[in-house]
Design a protein around this motif. Structure first.
Motif, PDB file in Angstrom:
ATOM      1  N   ASP A  13       0.833  -1.201   0.000  1.00  0.00           N
ATOM      2  CA  ASP A  13       0.000   0.000   0.000  1.00  0.00           C
ATOM      3  C   ASP A  13       0.870   1.254   0.000  1.00  0.00           C
ATOM      4  OD1 ASP A  13      -2.797   1.317   0.657  1.00  0.00           O
ATOM      5  OD2 ASP A  13      -1.371   2.133   2.112  1.00  0.00           O
ATOM      6  N   LEU A  14       1.881   1.270   0.875  1.00  0.00           N
ATOM      7  CA  LEU A  14       2.779   2.430   0.933  1.00  0.00           C
ATOM      8  C   LEU A  14       3.528   2.621  -0.381  1.00  0.00           C
ATOM      9  CD1 LEU A  14       4.277   2.002   4.526  1.00  0.00           C
ATOM     10  CD2 LEU A  14       2.665   3.756   3.763  1.00  0.00           C
ATOM     11  N   ALA A  15       4.006   1.522  -0.972  1.00  0.00           N
ATOM     12  CA  ALA A  15       4.747   1.609  -2.234  1.00  0.00           C
ATOM     13  C   ALA A  15       3.850   2.138  -3.352  1.00  0.00           C
ATOM     14  CB  ALA A  15       5.302   0.242  -2.603  1.00  0.00           C
ATOM     15  N   THR A  16       2.614   1.659  -3.406  1.00  0.00           N
ATOM     16  CA  THR A  16       1.695   2.104  -4.444  1.00  0.00           C
ATOM     17  C   THR A  16       1.418   3.592  -4.321  1.00  0.00           C
ATOM     18  OG1 THR A  16       0.675  -0.083  -4.472  1.00  0.00           O
ATOM     19  CG2 THR A  16      -0.568   1.708  -5.476  1.00  0.00           C
ATOM     20  N   ARG A  17       1.216   4.048  -3.088  1.00  0.00           N
ATOM     21  CA  ARG A  17       0.967   5.466  -2.863  1.00  0.00           C
ATOM     22  C   ARG A  17       2.173   6.322  -3.240  1.00  0.00           C
ATOM     23  NH1 ARG A  17      -3.644   6.143   0.499  1.00  0.00           N
ATOM     24  NH2 ARG A  17      -4.409   4.118   1.256  1.00  0.00           N
ATOM     25  N   ALA A  18       3.381   5.718  -3.176  1.00  0.00           N
ATOM     26  CA  ALA A  18       4.605   6.439  -3.540  1.00  0.00           C
ATOM     27  C   ALA A  18       4.930   6.317  -5.029  1.00  0.00           C
ATOM     28  CB  ALA A  18       5.773   5.917  -2.715  1.00  0.00           C
TER      29      ALA A  18
END
Length: 310
Positions: free
Chosen positions: A122-127
């Motif tokens: 989730d964090l990677a996708t948002r970044a």
């Protein structure tokens, strides 16, 4: 006249209103309020509603001379002075069975979350990081699921595992009558066999640090551990060391030693998923737990056997 009830745990407004229809309630969910409540109202209190984490100490029981019923809202009662209460003839109940499905759901949510690394994805996708730059994660289907504590909750976790075509093993102090899953006579032996280890055993002295460095070593560098029971069952220092060294692949915890504060050693690790002891909490589970308490109380004050005695 309604009997006086001391509530030592936080409850939502709907639950409190439901209980207040049957009891004269003294509400003291904060530790700072509890001693004052016992000192002020202790002579009148006939029942106490608590939970396994909060419990009720022997000294507190002694401050309640009219006490005749103590109930834990959920299934756990490890911090309740059971022997002392029984020596006073106090009836003891818990909420066995009221939130089993909710805890089992949460256990599987945690397992899927850590194995598939959902928070970090989730964090990677948002970044703006796309999948080709990220490591592939293992699947869950077809793996070996080890359950420490095949009680009512453990059995429901096993049923969910079967839905994922998993091979199920378990460890109890004794084999469970009628169980079809493979039995292991120690947590160590179960960990050696398992891909994933889910902890669903009661807390207390008998299971303190049952999951220690040796068990984690046996689980291995591709293994994952999930704890939805009590924080005391897992040696936090050993777990942090295992996660940092790659002794195991990851952990997902709903419970901690030293609650409500999560262990500082785990907070900066990316191979851990943490939730704040909510496994047994849902509107449905809380409503069922409150109704179970009220049914037990009705039985007790009518001179009838409790429905879910401790």
């Amino acid at each position: 006249m309604k009997p006086s009830l001391l509530i030592l745990i936080p409850l939502d407004d709907m639950s409190r209103a439901r209980i207040e229809a049957e009891f004269d309630v003294v509400y003291a969910p904060d530790p700072a309020q509890q001693a004052a409540a016992i000192a002020t109202h202790g002579q009148a209190i006939r029942a106490v509603l608590t939970n396994g984490t909060r419990g009720l100490a022997a000294a507190e029981i002694d401050g309640l001379p009219q006490l005749e019923l103590v109930s834990a809202l959920g299934a756990g009662y490890e911090n309740l002075a059971v022997d002392h209460a029984r020596s006073r003839g106090i009836a003891l109940a818990n909420g066995a069975g009221t939130n089993d499905h909710c805890v089992a759901d949460h256990a599987f949510a945690l397992l899927l979350s850590i194995v598939r690394d959902v928070p970090q994805l989730d964090l990677a996708t948002r970044a703006g990081v796309w999948r080709d730059a990220l490591p592939m994660r293992p699947g869950v289907c077809g793996k070996r699921l080890g359950i420490v504590g095949l009680g009512n909750i453990g059995e429901k976790i096993a049923r969910r595992g079967a839905g994922f075509d998993m091979e199920i093993g378990y460890h109890n102090r004794q084999p469970r009558a009628g169980a079809t899953s493979r039995y292991f006579d120690s947590a160590l032996a179960l960990a050696q066999w398992s891909d994933f280890l889910v902890i669903a055993t009661p807390g207390g002295a008998g299971t303190y640090h049952l999951i220690d460095a040796q068990v984690l070593q046996a689980l291995g560098p591709a293994g994952f551990v999930v704890n939805v029971s009590r924080g005391s069952v897992v040696d936090t220092a050993a777990l942090a060391a295992a996660l940092m060294a790659g002794t195991i692949a990851g952990a997902a915890l709903d419970v901690y030693e030293g609650e409500p504060q999560p262990p500082a050693a785990l907070l900066d690790l990316t191979n851990v998923v943490l939730t704040p002891h909510v496994g047994g909490r849902s509107p449905e589970a809380i409503a069922a737990s409150v109704e179970n308490f009220l049914r037990n109380a009705k039985c007790h004050f009518a001179g009838e056997p409790l429905l879910t005695p401790v």
